[in-house]
Design an enzyme around this catalytic site. Structure first.
Site: not given
Length: 396
Positions: A159, A161, A270, A282, A289-290, A367
């Site tokens: 997840s 990246g 995505e 994906e 999150d975006t 983050r």
């Protein structure tokens, strides 16, 4: 539907598996609806634990541990927020009659890149990058002959990246394979090898399924556009700036995928755009999150949508109320008890909100918070979000 009082007889209860920033926002929305909230994570003091009625700290890949907690709580809905979850436990409690959101099979497929790619490309025939599956450096090299260099290796379970490695030549394959496996979620030793694309942009198509009387409706929201300088989310904006033809292709792909997965709840699908190619990438079986930008861009955020769907409540199509942008606040070092400097300066920018997640420790590129900004245009909102994010420093 009747909603009782939290902690008393007749309360409605959700159990969130994963207690990060997405889980925290779901818990806050659940609070606003008068629900009782229990959360689980692998470490203590995770963000959602700050706002839950109860918390559990366990290895969520342990089937018995997960089953014991879910059956003790016996919630109205179980929501998966992270990838490292024992999906056999979810399938078992679903068969007991507990609602898993969106459903146990969707969680299993979306959290496994190999299963996800097979379903999207082979079963649904959605356009994707050229790819192959590998279990060793030798198999990676063989696939790279077909997909070409450079290429990307992604672990089966991942997840945000983690474990994404760019391979430029055969000499980098062995180390790249080992690095990818080392960063994987779970214990799998398999990877996806796919062609490396020069991307024009990326989209997130938030697509949700909700109960509408005797039927289930599937809706897509206005696409969110986002930017990843590496393999992790940094910036997103809403609405997207791509053309209508690209939007419609992306929304159609997302809807086909989500209707195949079924269940109730929101999916973050995505989509990659490279030249005239619009490709499925994906999907997450939860808020994305975006999609945090929807907390200021829409009248109903992705988190409220997911909680409503989880309870079987209606979700009339949310409206876009303002151009908006989000930009993450990243840590640049490692340490416990982080502190945030210059928050007041960031908040002096009109239209800016600061959301600090409350994570107890930090490491490079983690983050730690997000800036949300509105403006008269997407460009103005992005400028404000970038400016405010650059002001805040995370120290210890």
């Amino acid at each position: 539907m009747e909603i009782g009082t939290p902690l008393l007889e007749g309360s409605r209860k959700i159990l969130i598996l994963g207690s990060g920033e997405l889980g925290k926002e779901m818990a806050l929305e659940a609070h606003r609806m008068g629900l009782e909230i229990a959360v689980v994570d692998r470490y203590d003091m995770a963000p959602a634990m700050h706002v839950a009625h109860r918390k559990y700290v366990v290895d969520m890949t342990n089937q018995r541990a997960l089953l014991s907690i879910i059956r003790r709580e016996w919630p109205d809905a179980v929501i998966a927020e992270v990838e490292a979850i024992n999906t056999e436990a979810l399938q078992e409690v679903e068969s007991d009659g507990i609602r898993v959101v969106p459903n146990a099979d969707a969680v299993r497929v979306c959290m496994n890149r190999l299963e996800l790619r097979k379903l999207a490309a082979e079963e649904l025939g959605l356009p994707t990058t050229n790819f192959g599956f590998a279990e060793s450096p030798e198999e990676v090299k063989s696939i790279c002959v077909d997909v070409g260099y450079p290429c990307i290796i992604k672990p089966e379970m991942s997840s945000s990246g983690h474990g994404h490695v760019l391979i430029r030549s055969p000499a980098e394959v062995e180390k790249g394979f080992k690095d990818s496996i080392a960063e994987a979620r779970g214990k799998s030793k398999r990877v996806v090898v796919e062609e490396f694309l020069k991307l024009d942009t990326e989209l997130t198509i938030l697509t949700y399924r909700y109960s509408s009387g005797a039927t289930v409706e599937t809706k897509t929201l206005e696409p969110i556009e986002h930017k990843r300088p590496g393999y992790y989310y940094v910036e997103s904006w809403h609405p997207s700036t791509v053309g209508d033809e690209v939007k419609e292709k992306a929304k159609e792909m997302a809807k086909r995928f989500v209707e195949r997965m079924g269940g109730l709840g929101i999916y973050g699908v995505e989509i990659m755009v490279s030249g005239d190619r619009v490709l499925f990438n994906e999907a997450a079986p939860r808020p994305h999150d975006t999609g945090m930008v929807t907390m200021v861009s829409q009248d109903v955020s992705e988190f409220q949508i997911h909680v409503r769907c989880a309870l079987g409540l209606p979700v009339p199509e949310p409206k876009l109320v303002s151009p908006a942008a989000s930009h993450v606040i990243l840590a640049e070092s490692e340490g416990w008890a982080p502190k945030y400097v210059n928050v007041e300066k960031a908040l002096s920018i009109p239209g800016v909100q600061v959301r600090l997640f409350g994570k107890p420790f930090m490491y490079e590129h983690r983050r730690m918070g997000v800036i949300l900004a509105t403006g008269i245009s997407v460009e103005e909102a992005r400028r404000k979000a970038r400016e405010a994010s650059a002001i805040i420093q995370v120290v210890h």
